[in-house]
Enzyme design. Sequence first.
Site, PDB file in Angstrom:
ATOM      1  CE  LYS A  22      -1.698   1.568   4.034  1.00  0.00           C
ATOM      2  NZ  LYS A  22      -1.317   2.989   4.212  1.00  0.00           N
ATOM      3  CG  ASN A  23       2.609   2.614   3.520  1.00  0.00           C
ATOM      4  OD1 ASN A  23       1.405   2.842   3.409  1.00  0.00           O
ATOM      5  ND2 ASN A  23       3.211   2.466   4.686  1.00  0.00           N
ATOM      6  CB  CYS A 116      -3.033  19.236  10.869  1.00  0.00           C
ATOM      7  SG  CYS A 116      -2.379  19.220   9.225  1.00  0.00           S
ATOM      8  NE  ARG A 121       4.629  15.921  14.925  1.00  0.00           N
ATOM      9  CZ  ARG A 121       4.811  15.001  15.849  1.00  0.00           C
ATOM     10  NH1 ARG A 121       4.889  15.337  17.106  1.00  0.00           N
ATOM     11  NH2 ARG A 121       4.916  13.738  15.533  1.00  0.00           N
ATOM     12  CG  ASP A 309       3.646   1.347   9.207  1.00  0.00           C
ATOM     13  OD1 ASP A 309       3.345   2.221  10.038  1.00  0.00           O
ATOM     14  OD2 ASP A 309       3.657   1.556   7.980  1.00  0.00           O
ATOM     15  NE  ARG A 403      -6.131   3.880   6.195  1.00  0.00           N
ATOM     16  CZ  ARG A 403      -5.030   4.142   6.914  1.00  0.00           C
ATOM     17  NH1 ARG A 403      -5.045   4.033   8.213  1.00  0.00           N
ATOM     18  NH2 ARG A 403      -3.930   4.539   6.335  1.00  0.00           N
TER      19      ARG A 403
HETATM   20  C1  UD1 Z   1       4.480   6.869   6.125  1.00  0.00           C
HETATM   21  C2  UD1 Z   1       3.645   5.615   6.010  1.00  0.00           C
HETATM   22  C3  UD1 Z   1       3.256   5.122   7.392  1.00  0.00           C
HETATM   23  C4  UD1 Z   1       4.485   4.944   8.239  1.00  0.00           C
HETATM   24  C5  UD1 Z   1       5.331   6.203   8.255  1.00  0.00           C
HETATM   25  C6  UD1 Z   1       6.649   6.024   8.985  1.00  0.00           C
HETATM   26  C7  UD1 Z   1       2.513   5.919   3.907  1.00  0.00           C
HETATM   27  C8  UD1 Z   1       1.219   6.125   3.197  1.00  0.00           C
HETATM   28  N1  UD1 Z   1       2.451   5.910   5.242  1.00  0.00           N
HETATM   29  O1  UD1 Z   1       3.644   7.852   6.745  1.00  0.00           O
HETATM   30  O2  UD1 Z   1       2.566   3.875   7.245  1.00  0.00           O
HETATM   31  O3  UD1 Z   1       4.091   4.618   9.566  1.00  0.00           O
HETATM   32  O4  UD1 Z   1       5.625   6.607   6.918  1.00  0.00           O
HETATM   33  O5  UD1 Z   1       7.395   4.993   8.414  1.00  0.00           O
HETATM   34  O6  UD1 Z   1       3.547   5.708   3.290  1.00  0.00           O
HETATM   35  N2  UD1 Z   1       6.026  14.569  10.718  1.00  0.00           N
HETATM   36  C9  UD1 Z   1       6.021  15.889  11.099  1.00  0.00           C
HETATM   37  N3  UD1 Z   1       5.874  16.833  10.111  1.00  0.00           N
HETATM   38  C10 UD1 Z   1       5.754  16.517   8.800  1.00  0.00           C
HETATM   39  C11 UD1 Z   1       5.764  15.157   8.415  1.00  0.00           C
HETATM   40  C12 UD1 Z   1       5.897  14.201   9.410  1.00  0.00           C
HETATM   41  O7  UD1 Z   1       6.126  16.205  12.261  1.00  0.00           O
HETATM   42  O8  UD1 Z   1       5.627  17.427   7.971  1.00  0.00           O
HETATM   43  C13 UD1 Z   1       6.150  13.524  11.757  1.00  0.00           C
HETATM   44  C14 UD1 Z   1       4.907  12.638  11.822  1.00  0.00           C
HETATM   45  O9  UD1 Z   1       3.891  13.223  12.611  1.00  0.00           O
HETATM   46  C15 UD1 Z   1       5.491  11.380  12.434  1.00  0.00           C
HETATM   47  C16 UD1 Z   1       6.890  11.311  11.824  1.00  0.00           C
HETATM   48  O10 UD1 Z   1       7.195  12.641  11.401  1.00  0.00           O
HETATM   49  O11 UD1 Z   1       5.588  11.519  13.836  1.00  0.00           O
HETATM   50  C17 UD1 Z   1       7.010  10.356  10.642  1.00  0.00           C
HETATM   51  O12 UD1 Z   1       6.130  10.754   9.638  1.00  0.00           O
HETATM   52  P1  UD1 Z   1       6.335  10.402   8.088  1.00  0.00           P
HETATM   53  O13 UD1 Z   1       7.639   9.697   7.900  1.00  0.00           O
HETATM   54  O14 UD1 Z   1       6.077  11.635   7.322  1.00  0.00           O
HETATM   55  O15 UD1 Z   1       5.175   9.374   7.870  1.00  0.00           O
HETATM   56  P2  UD1 Z   1       4.081   9.374   6.733  1.00  0.00           P
HETATM   57  O16 UD1 Z   1       4.704   9.704   5.428  1.00  0.00           O
HETATM   58  O17 UD1 Z   1       2.899  10.155   7.181  1.00  0.00           O
END
Ligand code: UD1
Length: 423
Positions: A22-23, A116, A121, A309, A403
């Site tokens: 999925k990701n 948000c 965040r 995950d 999902r």
């Molecule tokens: C992706 C995956 C998710 C996985 C995560 C971490 C997809 C669709 N989802 O989510 O399954 O758990 O990577 O491996 O691929 N953060 C901020 N600001 C930002 C962006 C992120 O503070 O602008 C924080 C998030 O709240 C979180 C951390 O950084 O605490 C990691 O987030 P991120 O790596 O961006 O995860 P996703 O891309 O949302």
Amino acid sequence: MSKLIIEGGRRLSGSVIIHKAKNAILPILAATVLNGGDNIIYNCPKLKDVFATINILRHLGCVAEYHGDDLHINSSNVCRADITPNLMEAMRSSVIFLGAVMARCGHAIASPPGGCEIGLRPIDLHIKAFKQLGISITEKKGEIVCKKKRASVKDEIFLSFPSVGATENIMLLASLGGNIVKISNAAKEPEIIDLANFLRELGARVIGDGTSEIIISGVALKNTNKLIEHTCIPDRIVAATYMSALAITGGEGEVLQINEEHMQPITAVFKDMGCNIEVKHDTMTFYAPSILNRVDYIRTQPHPGFPTDAQAIVMAALSVARGTSIFSENIFDNRYKHIEELNKMGADVTVDGRIAVVRGIDGRHLRGTNVVARDLRGAGALVVSGLNAVGETEVKGLEHLDRGYYDLENGLNGLGANVVRIN
Ligand code: UD1
């Protein structure tokens, strides 16, 4: 409301095929917007998040249809750049469309995912990078309005955290047009490499994916009208779920169509639990001991660390192990929602901030009861726990499970489980 009824306590054995990730699929579907031509994503699992993405693609003007298991997308007529709140809110990762739509249309309008605020965040890193790349961003009546204003202020983006989504968004934005963009402290997840492979098929020049420094040279839009055929990587978290299902039932089996390298951070933990694992090509042979060993300390980390995950899913198996295991969740603040439900089933897990202490019940069985999933991987963990539990476990909250898992109950039943979905 749908639910799964699991008659637990059976030792699983047999083989299961792992579907595509999925990701990896979601950002690649967003990337099809960059190509004003035909795209075929082979063996694309029919997941709830994939359908939410298809809805966004159709809204933007793409034709997206399944032909059997393959998803065909024609993106020659992208006719709008706004994504309505109902489409954005259906899926948190809808935010990756911002980079793709801006690259294609020069502007994009969307509501923040999950409501948000800009600058806070979870998308502050995305927004900061966009601004550095010359995008003006304003918030009007709860909408984020992004416009390509000027040439990039910077062509090097430093991410203060290697966010997967922010890395993908920058890659998408940078893949069309004449800029060369360098991302430092980029995410290194396998899904990033898969996206880079798709972008290279589009014609962009991407180097360094899989390392913390990625350089992207965009391709001109007029050169992108092509047929792109792509098969995404296997889902390492779905594979981890089946491994956990085999482990918690003392089972043995073959987990098919995996990528060994992607699995390594997870495989290492199951080996510490006493499981015997061999991998030849894309086939994993898995044998679980009758009682699992504790694992000292599992820290979730960006790749190649242990993936957040897989935290809930592996915790389910360790809840029945001999001895105490410690988890430290370092990626998300609120990712222990499954624990209350696990404890209802007889697990003994306590949480203090980022730390969860799992006192294994020494090979005894969990108890079947009614539980409710509150997130996707927590749902996977509850299903795994139900396979071990004596009696009947009823798992609700399947909107989360669906999902990211395609036909989990049939996969498990193929291994000898007794899982029934009631709609
Ligand atoms: C992706 C995956 C998710 C996985 C995560 C971490 C997809 C669709 N989802 O989510 O399954 O758990 O990577 O491996 O691929 N953060 C901020 N600001 C930002 C962006 C992120 O503070 O602008 C924080 C998030 O709240 C979180 C951390 O950084 O605490 C990691 O987030 P991120 O790596 O961006 O995860 P996703 O891309 O949302």
